[in-house]
Enzyme design. Structure first.
Site, mmCIF file in Angstrom:
data_model
loop_
_atom_site.group_PDB
_atom_site.id
_atom_site.type_symbol
_atom_site.label_atom_id
_atom_site.label_comp_id
_atom_site.label_asym_id
_atom_site.label_seq_id
_atom_site.Cartn_x
_atom_site.Cartn_y
_atom_site.Cartn_z
ATOM 1 C CG ASP A 29 -1.995 0.939 1.122
ATOM 2 O OD1 ASP A 29 -3.325 0.574 1.176
ATOM 3 O OD2 ASP A 29 -1.741 2.232 1.062
ATOM 4 C CB ILE A 30 0.613 4.317 -2.085
ATOM 5 C CG1 ILE A 30 1.571 4.952 -2.911
ATOM 6 C CG2 ILE A 30 -0.395 5.143 -1.896
ATOM 7 C CD1 ILE A 30 1.683 5.600 -4.181
ATOM 8 C CD GLU A 94 -9.234 6.148 0.212
ATOM 9 O OE1 GLU A 94 -8.164 5.909 -0.251
ATOM 10 O OE2 GLU A 94 -9.309 6.504 1.448
ATOM 11 C CG HIS A 99 -8.557 -3.167 -2.470
ATOM 12 N ND1 HIS A 99 -9.432 -2.402 -3.208
ATOM 13 C CD2 HIS A 99 -8.349 -2.428 -1.485
ATOM 14 C CE1 HIS A 99 -9.628 -1.119 -2.596
ATOM 15 N NE2 HIS A 99 -8.919 -1.393 -1.549
ATOM 16 C CG MET A 100 -8.236 -9.228 2.012
ATOM 17 S SD MET A 100 -8.679 -11.028 1.955
ATOM 18 C CE MET A 100 -7.204 -11.365 1.111
HETATM 19 P P1 AMP Z 1 -9.577 1.156 0.036
HETATM 20 O O1 AMP Z 1 -9.988 2.517 0.892
HETATM 21 O O2 AMP Z 1 -10.129 -0.144 0.777
HETATM 22 O O3 AMP Z 1 -10.289 1.330 -1.319
HETATM 23 O O4 AMP Z 1 -8.153 1.287 0.055
HETATM 24 C C1 AMP Z 1 -7.130 1.854 -1.010
HETATM 25 C C2 AMP Z 1 -5.991 1.621 -0.740
HETATM 26 O O5 AMP Z 1 -5.373 1.914 -1.965
HETATM 27 C C3 AMP Z 1 -5.723 2.602 0.278
HETATM 28 O O6 AMP Z 1 -5.064 2.077 1.384
HETATM 29 C C4 AMP Z 1 -4.469 3.479 -0.671
HETATM 30 O O7 AMP Z 1 -3.541 3.934 0.130
HETATM 31 C C5 AMP Z 1 -4.022 2.413 -1.554
HETATM 32 N N1 AMP Z 1 -3.521 2.936 -2.714
HETATM 33 C C6 AMP Z 1 -3.949 3.882 -3.667
HETATM 34 N N2 AMP Z 1 -3.165 3.963 -4.663
HETATM 35 C C7 AMP Z 1 -2.109 3.144 -4.663
HETATM 36 C C8 AMP Z 1 -1.196 2.906 -5.418
HETATM 37 N N3 AMP Z 1 -0.845 3.530 -6.564
HETATM 38 N N4 AMP Z 1 -0.299 1.940 -5.117
HETATM 39 C C9 AMP Z 1 -0.462 1.289 -3.816
HETATM 40 N N5 AMP Z 1 -1.515 1.598 -3.053
HETATM 41 C C10 AMP Z 1 -2.241 2.427 -3.483
#
Ligand code: AMP
Length: 116
Positions: A29-30, A94, A99-100
């Site tokens: 995760d970024i 978001e 995704h998990m």
């Molecule tokens: P969610 O709120 O469950 O949809 O989680 C989305 C996750 O994706 C968040 O924890 C973000 O930090 C992560 N995220 C968004 N863009 C990226 C990216 N380019 N690379 C890695 N993680 C990301």
């Protein structure tokens, strides 16, 4: 509709990928919420966990097997970890590509931050 995760799966944009096969991709995760925070994603574009169908049963099971394997590789299996799938707005989702979250490496505290 495609999201940034499809570009990560296709390696069109960089990520810290830790696993990939023909069904699932996993990358860091970024914006990590814990020392280990990895996203495990089906390669197939499924927007939310509410959109899965019976034909997705195998890939959903595979996501759990991959999570267990990565937890071991990351050294967090013994102390434990948490798997989270957020769904739509109330769930805090978001990115609309299923995704998990695999979280660990510290005590994660209560499951929810606050009660209403
Ligand atoms: P969610 O709120 O469950 O949809 O989680 C989305 C996750 O994706 C968040 O924890 C973000 O930090 C992560 N995220 C968004 N863009 C990226 C990216 N380019 N690379 C890695 N993680 C990301």
């Amino acid at each position: 509709m495609s999201t940034i995760f499809s570009k990560i799966i296709a390696k069109e944009i960089p990520s810290q990928m830790v696993f990939q096969d023909d069904r699932v991709t996993a990358f860091k995760d970024i914006n990590p919420s814990a020392p280990v925070h990895i996203l495990i994603v089906p390669n197939k574009e499924i927007p939310t966990i509410d959109d899965v169908t019976p034909e997705d049963e195998a890939v959903l099971g595979h996501m759990l097997i991959v999570a267990k394997q990565i937890a071991r590789e990351q050294g967090i299996a013994e102390n434990g970890y948490r798997l989270i799938i957020n769904c739509r707005s109330d769930g805090g989702q978001e990115v609309y590509h299923l995704h998990m979250h695999l979280l660990g490496g510290r005590r994660l505290g209560p499951m929810l931050a606050q009660k209403d």
